[in-house]
Design a protein around this motif. Structure first.
Motif, PDB file in Angstrom:
ATOM      1  N   VAL A 119       0.854  -1.187   0.000  1.00 45.55           N
ATOM      2  CA  VAL A 119       0.000   0.000   0.000  1.00 45.55           C
ATOM      3  C   VAL A 119       0.892   1.240   0.000  1.00 45.55           C
ATOM      4  CG1 VAL A 119      -1.864  -1.138   1.240  1.00 45.55           C
ATOM      5  CG2 VAL A 119      -0.114   0.083   2.525  1.00 45.55           C
ATOM      6  N   ARG A 120       0.272   2.380  -0.229  1.00 49.55           N
ATOM      7  CA  ARG A 120       1.011   3.641  -0.213  1.00 49.55           C
ATOM      8  C   ARG A 120       1.164   4.168   1.204  1.00 49.55           C
ATOM      9  NH1 ARG A 120      -1.643   7.416  -4.861  1.00 49.55           N
ATOM     10  NH2 ARG A 120      -1.984   5.703  -6.288  1.00 49.55           N
ATOM     11  N   GLY A 121       2.150   4.999   1.383  1.00 42.56           N
ATOM     12  CA  GLY A 121       2.246   5.761   2.629  1.00 42.56           C
ATOM     13  C   GLY A 121       2.667   4.956   3.834  1.00 42.56           C
ATOM     14  N   VAL A 122       3.468   3.912   3.651  1.00 45.72           N
ATOM     15  CA  VAL A 122       3.885   3.094   4.787  1.00 45.72           C
ATOM     16  C   VAL A 122       4.871   3.853   5.686  1.00 45.72           C
ATOM     17  CG1 VAL A 122       5.339   1.108   5.364  1.00 45.72           C
ATOM     18  CG2 VAL A 122       3.369   0.835   3.868  1.00 45.72           C
ATOM     19  N   LEU A 123       5.684   4.692   5.088  1.00 46.49           N
ATOM     20  CA  LEU A 123       6.675   5.391   5.905  1.00 46.49           C
ATOM     21  C   LEU A 123       6.034   6.284   6.982  1.00 46.49           C
ATOM     22  CD1 LEU A 123      10.079   6.429   4.711  1.00 46.49           C
ATOM     23  CD2 LEU A 123       8.844   7.999   6.169  1.00 46.49           C
ATOM     24  N   PRO A 124       5.055   7.113   6.622  1.00 45.29           N
ATOM     25  CA  PRO A 124       4.406   7.894   7.685  1.00 45.29           C
ATOM     26  C   PRO A 124       3.720   7.003   8.724  1.00 45.29           C
ATOM     27  CG  PRO A 124       3.778   8.726   5.514  1.00 45.29           C
ATOM     28  CD  PRO A 124       4.583   7.495   5.283  1.00 45.29           C
ATOM     29  N   VAL A 125       3.215   5.859   8.285  1.00 42.31           N
ATOM     30  CA  VAL A 125       2.573   4.948   9.228  1.00 42.31           C
ATOM     31  C   VAL A 125       3.618   4.395  10.205  1.00 42.31           C
ATOM     32  CG1 VAL A 125       1.349   2.747   9.484  1.00 42.31           C
ATOM     33  CG2 VAL A 125       0.718   4.311   7.638  1.00 42.31           C
ATOM     34  N   ALA A 126       4.784   4.023   9.675  1.00 38.47           N
ATOM     35  CA  ALA A 126       5.841   3.483  10.532  1.00 38.47           C
ATOM     36  C   ALA A 126       6.299   4.528  11.556  1.00 38.47           C
ATOM     37  CB  ALA A 126       7.022   3.016   9.679  1.00 38.47           C
ATOM     38  N   LEU A 127       6.383   5.766  11.119  1.00 38.74           N
ATOM     39  CA  LEU A 127       6.762   6.860  12.029  1.00 38.74           C
ATOM     40  C   LEU A 127       5.742   6.990  13.157  1.00 38.74           C
ATOM     41  CD1 LEU A 127       7.835   9.959   9.903  1.00 38.74           C
ATOM     42  CD2 LEU A 127       9.040   8.996  11.858  1.00 38.74           C
ATOM     43  N   ALA A 128       4.474   7.009  12.761  1.00 40.07           N
ATOM     44  CA  ALA A 128       3.413   7.224  13.740  1.00 40.07           C
ATOM     45  C   ALA A 128       3.291   6.038  14.693  1.00 40.07           C
ATOM     46  CB  ALA A 128       2.082   7.471  13.022  1.00 40.07           C
ATOM     47  N   ALA A 129       3.444   4.827  14.159  1.00 37.01           N
ATOM     48  CA  ALA A 129       3.355   3.634  15.005  1.00 37.01           C
ATOM     49  C   ALA A 129       4.490   3.626  16.025  1.00 37.01           C
ATOM     50  CB  ALA A 129       3.397   2.375  14.144  1.00 37.01           C
ATOM     51  N   ARG A 130       5.674   4.012  15.553  1.00 41.30           N
ATOM     52  CA  ARG A 130       6.806   4.074  16.477  1.00 41.30           C
ATOM     53  C   ARG A 130       6.497   5.058  17.609  1.00 41.30           C
ATOM     54  NH1 ARG A 130      11.942   7.400  14.685  1.00 41.30           N
ATOM     55  NH2 ARG A 130      10.409   9.032  15.122  1.00 41.30           N
ATOM     56  N   ASP A 131       5.996   6.237  17.235  1.00 43.44           N
ATOM     57  CA  ASP A 131       5.718   7.252  18.251  1.00 43.44           C
ATOM     58  C   ASP A 131       4.590   6.825  19.185  1.00 43.44           C
ATOM     59  OD1 ASP A 131       7.726   8.635  17.085  1.00 43.44           O
ATOM     60  OD2 ASP A 131       6.446  10.068  16.014  1.00 43.44           O
ATOM     61  N   ALA A 132       3.717   5.956  18.689  1.00 45.03           N
ATOM     62  CA  ALA A 132       2.633   5.458  19.540  1.00 45.03           C
ATOM     63  C   ALA A 132       3.096   4.259  20.362  1.00 45.03           C
ATOM     64  CB  ALA A 132       1.432   5.076  18.678  1.00 45.03           C
ATOM     65  N   GLY A 133       4.338   3.836  20.139  1.00 45.85           N
ATOM     66  CA  GLY A 133       4.875   2.712  20.908  1.00 45.85           C
ATOM     67  C   GLY A 133       4.316   1.354  20.502  1.00 45.85           C
ATOM     68  N   ARG A 134       3.871   1.244  19.245  1.00 47.41           N
ATOM     69  CA  ARG A 134       3.336  -0.045  18.797  1.00 47.41           C
ATOM     70  C   ARG A 134       4.199  -0.649  17.704  1.00 47.41           C
ATOM     71  NH1 ARG A 134      -1.839   2.507  18.166  1.00 47.41           N
ATOM     72  NH2 ARG A 134      -2.942   2.529  20.145  1.00 47.41           N
ATOM     73  N   ARG A 135       4.132  -1.970  17.599  1.00 40.77           N
ATOM     74  CA  ARG A 135       4.781  -2.647  16.483  1.00 40.77           C
ATOM     75  C   ARG A 135       3.892  -2.520  15.271  1.00 40.77           C
ATOM     76  NH1 ARG A 135       5.788  -8.074  19.998  1.00 40.77           N
ATOM     77  NH2 ARG A 135       6.911  -7.001  21.651  1.00 40.77           N
ATOM     78  N   LEU A 136       4.493  -2.666  14.096  1.00 37.21           N
ATOM     79  CA  LEU A 136       3.732  -2.487  12.863  1.00 37.21           C
ATOM     80  C   LEU A 136       3.975  -3.674  11.952  1.00 37.21           C
ATOM     81  CD1 LEU A 136       2.107  -0.658  10.847  1.00 37.21           C
ATOM     82  CD2 LEU A 136       4.324   0.259  10.122  1.00 37.21           C
ATOM     83  N   VAL A 137       2.890  -4.226  11.417  1.00 33.27           N
ATOM     84  CA  VAL A 137       3.020  -5.303  10.435  1.00 33.27           C
ATOM     85  C   VAL A 137       2.635  -4.757   9.068  1.00 33.27           C
ATOM     86  CG1 VAL A 137       2.199  -7.582   9.726  1.00 33.27           C
ATOM     87  CG2 VAL A 137       2.539  -7.067  12.160  1.00 33.27           C
ATOM     88  N   VAL A 138       3.530  -4.935   8.084  1.00 35.66           N
ATOM     89  CA  VAL A 138       3.306  -4.412   6.735  1.00 35.66           C
ATOM     90  C   VAL A 138       3.504  -5.526   5.708  1.00 35.66           C
ATOM     91  CG1 VAL A 138       4.179  -2.136   7.425  1.00 35.66           C
ATOM     92  CG2 VAL A 138       5.729  -3.751   6.329  1.00 35.66           C
ATOM     93  N   PRO A 139       2.990  -5.342   4.495  1.00 33.65           N
ATOM     94  CA  PRO A 139       3.258  -6.306   3.420  1.00 33.65           C
ATOM     95  C   PRO A 139       4.755  -6.337   3.092  1.00 33.65           C
ATOM     96  CG  PRO A 139       1.434  -4.859   2.848  1.00 33.65           C
ATOM     97  CD  PRO A 139       2.065  -4.287   4.067  1.00 33.65           C
ATOM     98  N   LEU A 140       5.240  -7.496   2.695  1.00 30.61           N
ATOM     99  CA  LEU A 140       6.662  -7.665   2.413  1.00 30.61           C
ATOM    100  C   LEU A 140       7.191  -6.602   1.449  1.00 30.61           C
ATOM    101  CD1 LEU A 140       8.967  -9.553   3.146  1.00 30.61           C
ATOM    102  CD2 LEU A 140       8.395 -10.934   1.131  1.00 30.61           C
ATOM    103  N   ASP A 141       6.399  -6.255   0.443  1.00 26.78           N
ATOM    104  CA  ASP A 141       6.867  -5.281  -0.544  1.00 26.78           C
ATOM    105  C   ASP A 141       7.035  -3.877   0.038  1.00 26.78           C
ATOM    106  OD1 ASP A 141       7.032  -7.164  -2.450  1.00 26.78           O
ATOM    107  OD2 ASP A 141       5.164  -6.645  -3.478  1.00 26.78           O
ATOM    108  N   ASN A 142       6.498  -3.625   1.212  1.00 26.67           N
ATOM    109  CA  ASN A 142       6.666  -2.326   1.864  1.00 26.67           C
ATOM    110  C   ASN A 142       7.757  -2.348   2.931  1.00 26.67           C
ATOM    111  OD1 ASN A 142       3.171  -1.955   1.592  1.00 26.67           O
ATOM    112  ND2 ASN A 142       4.644  -0.610   0.596  1.00 26.67           N
ATOM    113  N   ALA A 143       8.419  -3.510   3.066  1.00 30.80           N
ATOM    114  CA  ALA A 143       9.359  -3.687   4.177  1.00 30.80           C
ATOM    115  C   ALA A 143      10.495  -2.673   4.147  1.00 30.80           C
ATOM    116  CB  ALA A 143       9.921  -5.104   4.159  1.00 30.80           C
ATOM    117  N   ALA A 144      11.100  -2.489   2.976  1.00 29.18           N
ATOM    118  CA  ALA A 144      12.265  -1.602   2.884  1.00 29.18           C
ATOM    119  C   ALA A 144      11.886  -0.188   3.303  1.00 29.18           C
ATOM    120  CB  ALA A 144      12.807  -1.606   1.460  1.00 29.18           C
TER     121      ALA A 144
END
Ligand code: ADP
Ligand code: MG
Ligand code: ZN
Length: 502
Positions: A119-144
């Motif tokens: 999906v689009r926009g994984v980087l902002p999601v990863a930032l926000a999840a980190r700041d919320a103190g949660r782990r994030l699961v993403v599709p393999l193609d978004n891993a990098a």
């Protein structure tokens, strides 16, 4: 458990805003209703989730499922919530344990087979999840992309079943780590200044522009190296900070082409064609997407053949040139996109391009020339602090084999001058406030008079006064001088000459 709660995120501008997926299961005939999503998105998501669950050999109990995506008033694109919805159904029906779900956020679209699609926009999601103190699961193609966020706990999954195995404590998903060499290619990516023969004045202006973050306009006939010079600006700019790299990557991440992790730390260079639409340039659309000016955030926006852009498009540039961002309104929502770009533009001196050429081939009338230049409005030109002519190369320079300076050499001086600015005001000179200008760009009495006279003689606006001072400050910084001296000021004034002619 008959109620499950799963965390995910929607995208609003470059914000990844929290969305909670509540799945409630009650007795009754089999039904699946999703609320909080637009109609078509609901239908598509339902079909994908149902199919993915069946293909993954889960049961679809004969019950009533109510799935609520909250908050309801947030615009949502369907696909990215598929994984969270599927997990909610599985947890609510007791097919996977729900206890650890609150520690996670999930994002990803499901293929009918249960595979996860990027999906689009994984980087902002990863930032926000980190700041919320949660782990994030993403599709393999978004891993990098997810892995670019330092200290984020991002896990990549190929298939819905992999996520379930992880939550059941069977096979753990692997945590994504950044590629070791990400960004190493940052500087090698740009063409080198060494390729450009002659044009010393234009190169000097490029150096000043890079050092202080000033906007720049090249004017000259075709084939003199304007495009060559412009495309070499990002290669001499100071290296990006971590924060700048993240912001730039976050915008690319939500744009149609996505973020390429190989471009981490590279200042963007965007060169939209003059036929590009307003939306392509400044952003917009139903699900607002960033435009070229935002894709150029912390980098360079190059407008070649400046007078060919529509008047309307050039007018829209004025706001972001001042504020460094753009607000896009759609229905009840407002999306804010950063757009702190450095503008570099090129134009011919007249419609045919050869005004003043020794060949005498230009037959443009004075009126044609004036009309052509007037397409670039005064208020826009006002914001372009460095205006230089790029003339035809004299024959001797065309073939001279004198050694030429490399981008690396110029980059070093630029970085030194920029470091002085950051230490002084924590910003580049181009972004100095009026009070900072008064404090740090003082002139000797005689020089004040010089500037006064120049502004009157060139017929410049009041805004030009401050802008000339900022450029003079940069020139002094390049010279390692704490005071702005007469030579620095005169050079800065000299970069305003085209404005009067135009
Ligand atoms: N100053 C220069 N030094 C080296 N090559 C040049 C120079 N100016 C033009 N050229 C050559 O001419 C071509 C066109 O240059 P370009 O930058 O596109 O000119 P402009 O944008 O001014 O029309 C370049 O690809 C390069 O081969
Ligand atoms: Mg060109
Ligand atoms: Zn002409």
């Amino acid at each position: 458990m008959s109620l499950a709660i799963v965390h995910s995120r929607a995208q609003l501008g470059i914000q990844a805003v929290p969305v909670t997926i509540e799945v409630h299961l009650t007795n009754g005939p089999l039904s699946l209703s999703i609320v909080g999503l637009p109609e078509t998105a609901v239908k598509e998501s339902k079909d994908r989730v149902r199919s993915a669950l069946l293909m993954a050999k889960f049961e679809f109990p004969v019950k009533r499922f109510t799935i609520n995506l909250a908050p309801a008033d947030l615009p949502k694109e369907g696909g990215r919530f598929d994984l969270a919805i599927a997990l909610g159904i599985l947890a609510a029906s007791g097919q996977i344990p729900g206890e650890s779900l609150p520690e996670y956020e999930f994002i990803g679209e499901l293929a009918l087979s249960g595979e996860l699609r990027p999906v689009r926009g994984v980087l902002p999601v990863a930032l926000a999840a980190r700041d919320a103190g949660r782990r994030l699961v993403v599709p393999l193609d978004n891993a990098a992309e997810g892995a670019m966020v330092k200290a984020a706990q991002v896990f990549a999954a190929r298939h819905l079943l992999d996520v379930c195995a992880h939550l059941q404590g069977q096979t753990r998903l692997t945590r994504c780590l950044p590629a070791i060499n990400a960004g190493a290619a940052a500087l090698a990516a740009y063409p080198d200044l060494q390729d450009v023969r002659g044009q010393h004045q234009a190169k000097r202006a490029l150096e000043v522009a890079a050092a202080g973050g000033h906007n720049l306009l090249f004017m000259g006939p075709p084939g003199t190296g304007k495009t060559m010079l412009a495309s070499r600006l990002p290669g001499i700019l100071p290296p990006m900070s971590e924060r700048e790299s993240l912001e730039t990557a976050a915008i690319a991440s939500i744009a149609s082409n996505g973020f390429d992790p190989n471009r981490w730390g590279q200042r963007p260079f965007r060169a939209p064609h003059h036929t590009a639409s307003g939306v392509a340039l400044v952003g917009g659309g139903n699900q607002p997407r960033p435009g070229e000016i935002s894709l150029a955030h912390h980098g360079v926006l190059f407008l070649d053949e400046l007078p060919e852009y529509s008047r309307q498009v050039l007018e829209v540039l004025r706001e972001p040139l001042e504020s460094g961002h753009i607000t896009i309104s759609r229905a009840a929502q407002q999306a804010l996109f950063p757009a702190n770009f450095q503008l570099i533009a090129a134009m011919n001196p007249c419609p045919c391009g050869y005004l003043g050429d020794v060949s005498g081939r230009c037959h443009c009338t004075a009126e044609q020339v004036q009309r052509y230049r007037a397409r670039v409005s005064g208020p826009l030109l006002d914001r372009i602090d460095l205006q230089v002519e790029v003339p035809n190369l004299p024959r001797a320079q065309r073939h001279s084999e004198e050694p030429r300076e490399t981008s690396a050499q110029m980059r070093e001086r630029v970085a030194r001058a920029r470091a002085v600015q950051l230490q002084r005001c924590n910003t580049s000179n181009s972004a100095l406030s009026n009070s900072e200008i008064e404090r740090f760009c003082r002139l000797a009495a005689a020089d004040e008079k010089l500037l006064d006279t120049a502004i009157e003689r060139l017929g410049l606006s009041a805004r030009a006064w401050h802008r000339i001072l900022k450029v003079a400050r940069t020139i002094a910084d390049l010279a390692g001088s704490t005071e702005i001296q007469t030579a620095h000021l005169s050079e800065a004034i000299g970069y305003r000459r085209l404005e009067r002619k135009a």
